[in-house]
Design a protein around this motif. Structure first.
Motif, PDB file in Angstrom:
ATOM      1  N   LYS A  48       7.811  -4.926  -7.447  1.00 48.38           N
ATOM      2  CA  LYS A  48       7.155  -3.608  -7.505  1.00 48.38           C
ATOM      3  C   LYS A  48       7.721  -2.677  -6.445  1.00 48.38           C
ATOM      4  N   LYS A  49       7.940  -3.226  -5.246  1.00 50.96           N
ATOM      5  CA  LYS A  49       8.490  -2.419  -4.169  1.00 50.96           C
ATOM      6  C   LYS A  49       9.900  -1.958  -4.515  1.00 50.96           C
ATOM      7  N   ILE A 101      11.526  -4.856 -17.731  1.00 52.84           N
ATOM      8  CA  ILE A 101      12.748  -4.854 -16.916  1.00 52.84           C
ATOM      9  C   ILE A 101      13.824  -5.654 -17.640  1.00 52.84           C
ATOM     10  N   ASP A 102      15.013  -5.040 -17.784  1.00 43.04           N
ATOM     11  CA  ASP A 102      16.159  -5.752 -18.342  1.00 43.04           C
ATOM     12  C   ASP A 102      16.748  -6.605 -17.216  1.00 43.04           C
ATOM     13  N   SER A 114       8.471  -8.756 -18.089  1.00 47.77           N
ATOM     14  CA  SER A 114       7.419  -8.095 -17.309  1.00 47.77           C
ATOM     15  C   SER A 114       7.770  -8.216 -15.818  1.00 47.77           C
ATOM     16  N   ILE A 115       7.021  -7.519 -14.986  1.00 45.70           N
ATOM     17  CA  ILE A 115       7.281  -7.548 -13.543  1.00 45.70           C
ATOM     18  C   ILE A 115       7.135  -8.974 -13.011  1.00 45.70           C
ATOM     19  N   ARG A 116       6.084  -9.650 -13.400  1.00 46.79           N
ATOM     20  CA  ARG A 116       5.870 -11.024 -12.923  1.00 46.79           C
ATOM     21  C   ARG A 116       6.941 -11.976 -13.469  1.00 46.79           C
ATOM     22  N   ARG A 132       9.627 -14.136 -11.229  1.00 45.73           N
ATOM     23  CA  ARG A 132       9.925 -15.569 -11.356  1.00 45.73           C
ATOM     24  C   ARG A 132      11.418 -15.775 -11.573  1.00 45.73           C
ATOM     25  N   HIS A 133      12.040 -14.925 -12.380  1.00 47.06           N
ATOM     26  CA  HIS A 133      13.476 -14.994 -12.646  1.00 47.06           C
ATOM     27  C   HIS A 133      14.277 -14.823 -11.349  1.00 47.06           C
ATOM     28  N   ARG A 134      13.866 -13.880 -10.476  1.00 51.64           N
ATOM     29  CA  ARG A 134      14.569 -13.618  -9.214  1.00 51.64           C
ATOM     30  C   ARG A 134      14.191 -14.623  -8.129  1.00 51.64           C
TER      31      ARG A 134
END
Length: 191
Positions: A20-21, A36-37, A4-6, A10-12
């Protein structure tokens, strides 16, 4: 199925708003189901992000300390970010003005201006030109009163002393004019 986006944020090691941007600007892409892959997105993030916009995580990964950590494990990279020494905060430069100093000066000037406005509203301050004009008017009135004094008092003094009134008037008038001349030479400072 991806993250998910969140979860990807956290991964990044960035906020979900940054992710989102990145999606909105087309720097990274989503899978058809909206997830997201991480492998594809990491490659797109690195390729489509200018060096000035890279996150702290990316900068730390490029340091020699980070080269010892394998780049496949995000937890190890996050540990390097947490353990990295913080950059020193810039001190106040002696040659220029810092933002904090400029704001302080600005607030002091605002406070002084407000104090003057309040004093003017309360009637505690007067206009300088009006004060100078008023003092000039008072000094002129006092001078005129002294110039008229010998004419008023000389006849009464002459009768009391038993001398000629005209001679006494001339003597008093000369003495008063000399005194006023001496006082006129004195320059009052109004600054």
């Amino acid at each position: 199925m991806g993250l998910s986006i969140r979860a990807y944020a956290r991964h990044r090691g960035v906020s979900h708003v940054a992710v989102k941007k990145a999606i909105d600007t087309g720097r990274i892409s989503q899978l058809p189901d909206g997830t997201i892959d991480p492998v594809v997105a990491d490659a797109q993030w690195a390729a489509n992000t200018t060096p000035t916009r890279r996150s702290v995580t990316a900068e730390v990964r490029e340091t020699p300390q980070a080269s010892a950590v394998t780049r496949e494990t995000p937890q190890a990279a996050a540990k390097v970010v947490r353990d990295a020494p913080e950059p020193p905060t810039p001190g106040l430069s002696s040659g220029g003005t810092s933002l904090l100093q400029a704001r302080t000066v600005n607030e002091v000037v605002k406070a002084q201006t407000n104090k003057v406005r309040l004093a003017r509203l309360k009637g505690e301050l007067v206009d300088r030109s009006q004060a100078v004009a008023h003092v000039f008017k008072l000094a002129r009135a006092e001078r005129d009163a002294w110039l008229n004094w010998p004419a008023r008092i000389s006849s009464q003094m002459a009768a009391g002393l038993g001398v000629d009134a005209h001679v006494l008037h001339v003597a008093l008038d000369a003495a008063v004019r000399q005194q006023l001349q001496d006082l006129g030479d004195l320059q009052a400072k109004v600054d």
